[in-house]
Design a protein around this motif. Sequence first.
Motif, short mmCIF file in Angstrom:
data_model
loop_
_atom_site.label_atom_id
_atom_site.label_comp_id
_atom_site.label_asym_id
_atom_site.label_seq_id
_atom_site.Cartn_x
_atom_site.Cartn_y
_atom_site.Cartn_z
N ARG A 4 42.19 43.15 41.10
CA ARG A 4 41.63 42.67 39.84
C ARG A 4 42.33 41.40 39.38
N ARG A 205 27.05 37.29 35.45
CA ARG A 205 27.42 38.71 35.38
C ARG A 205 28.86 38.93 35.84
N HIS A 209 31.94 40.36 33.53
CA HIS A 209 32.63 41.59 33.91
C HIS A 209 34.11 41.37 34.23
N THR A 210 34.46 40.15 34.64
CA THR A 210 35.84 39.89 35.05
C THR A 210 36.73 39.47 33.89
N SER A 212 37.67 39.22 29.93
CA SER A 212 37.49 39.75 28.59
C SER A 212 37.38 38.58 27.61
#
Length: 220
Positions: A4, A205, A209-210, A212
């Motif tokens: 991540r 997208r 999603h990655t 914040s």
Amino acid sequence: MEDRLRRIQSVTRYYDWLQGLRFLPFGLVLLGFALWLAWLPAGGGSAAAVGALSLGVGVLAALVLHPVLGIYYQRRFGQVRPSAATKRPRLQMALAFSGVGLLLALGLAALASRGSDSHLSVSGALAVSAAALVAYWAVIGRFIPHYPPIAGAMFLVAALHQLGLNPVCGWMHAGEATSTGPCGLVTFNAAWGLALVVLTLLDHRMLVHTLSPAPAEAVE
């Protein structure tokens, strides 16, 4: 956790290129151009003039929306400034891919002006486009999963066109269709337009999603 963090780092590095909504209008313009070519009447006339005017308005709207949508991303995620070490290779990569795209566009425009619709030339342009997408994906770090499938779909279109199985050509030449637009040029613009629409939506997208929502201060 490490995966991540690596993805966040990669997305931050190419943050301005992954702002998909900023590039979405250009894909829609290409799709509009393909439809205009497909429905271009044999005699031209007022229908062709209105279509050309609408296309010009669409291009202008896409150029205006590009910075406007950039403000949306800045408000949602903050301002991300790439380092000096990142700027130069990104600029070189952008110039290289833009050069390839310009050569393809000029080549197809020359073919269209001569009334040529060679299967080999259009299929070759689509295959080069697919290879360029894969090369772009590899150069930026292979962290975007949706580029190879889109490139594969474009290569499939190239193969179908070369084999004479292009469904767009079948649709244009079916029944009483009177379109004078070259099938290959319609296919090329439609393929790139659809690819851009899908890629930009998936880029957006991934960005959402990655990352914040960022605080007011800039992210270095």
